[in-house]
Design an enzyme around this catalytic site. Structure first.
Site, mmCIF file in Angstrom:
data_model
loop_
_atom_site.group_PDB
_atom_site.id
_atom_site.type_symbol
_atom_site.label_atom_id
_atom_site.label_comp_id
_atom_site.label_asym_id
_atom_site.label_seq_id
_atom_site.Cartn_x
_atom_site.Cartn_y
_atom_site.Cartn_z
ATOM 1 N N ARG A 1 0.818 -1.224 0.000
ATOM 2 C CA ARG A 1 0.000 0.000 0.000
ATOM 3 C C ARG A 1 0.845 1.264 0.000
ATOM 4 N NH1 ARG A 1 -3.925 -1.683 4.802
ATOM 5 N NH2 ARG A 1 -1.943 -1.268 5.789
ATOM 6 N N CYS A 2 2.153 1.121 0.174
ATOM 7 C CA CYS A 2 3.063 2.269 0.249
ATOM 8 C C CYS A 2 3.718 2.507 -1.108
ATOM 9 C CB CYS A 2 4.123 2.002 1.317
ATOM 10 S SG CYS A 2 5.441 3.219 1.361
ATOM 11 N N SER A 3 3.608 3.710 -1.636
ATOM 12 C CA SER A 3 4.174 4.004 -2.954
ATOM 13 C C SER A 3 5.699 3.894 -2.951
ATOM 14 C CB SER A 3 3.736 5.388 -3.429
ATOM 15 O OG SER A 3 4.215 6.389 -2.552
#
Length: 109
Positions: free
Chosen positions: A9-11
């Site tokens: 979920r973390c870019s």
């Protein structure tokens, strides 16, 4: 082998994974992806990761400063989502990939 502690979920973590996947493929290396929210790290694994991070270990818990290594482990065992990400481990050393250039340095890319 390269290991990445990853949160999809973390870019920043996604970008790091893309780079590490490409590097591993180009250099015929095995890549181990640990989605630490699905598979939280044990106390033993956290101790090993702290050792690999060296001086950067103090930064491994998001939004918490001035913690002892034991306090970091307690927090991360209870709340794995607070693990700073991404973390990449290679040849016995590890870096928190913020900025991503630290991963390049670790891998010698």
């Amino acid at each position: 082998m390269i290991t990445i502690y990853h949160n999809p979920r973390c870019s920043k973590s996604r970008a790091a994974l893309e780079f590490v996947e490409e590097y591993a493929e180009q250099n015929d290396l095995t890549l181990h992806v640990i989605e630490y929210l699905k598979t939280p790290l044990s106390a033993k694994e956290l101790i090993a990761l702290q050792k690999q991070l060296g001086s950067q270990a103090s930064e491994m818990v998001r939004d918490h400063d001035n913690l002892t290594p034991a306090q970091q482990r307690e927090i991360l065992l209870a709340q794995p989502e607070l693990l700073q990400r991404p973390i990449v481990s290679y040849l016995g050393s590890a870096v928190i990939g913020r900025p991503t250039e630290l991963i390049h340095t670790l891998l010698g890319a």
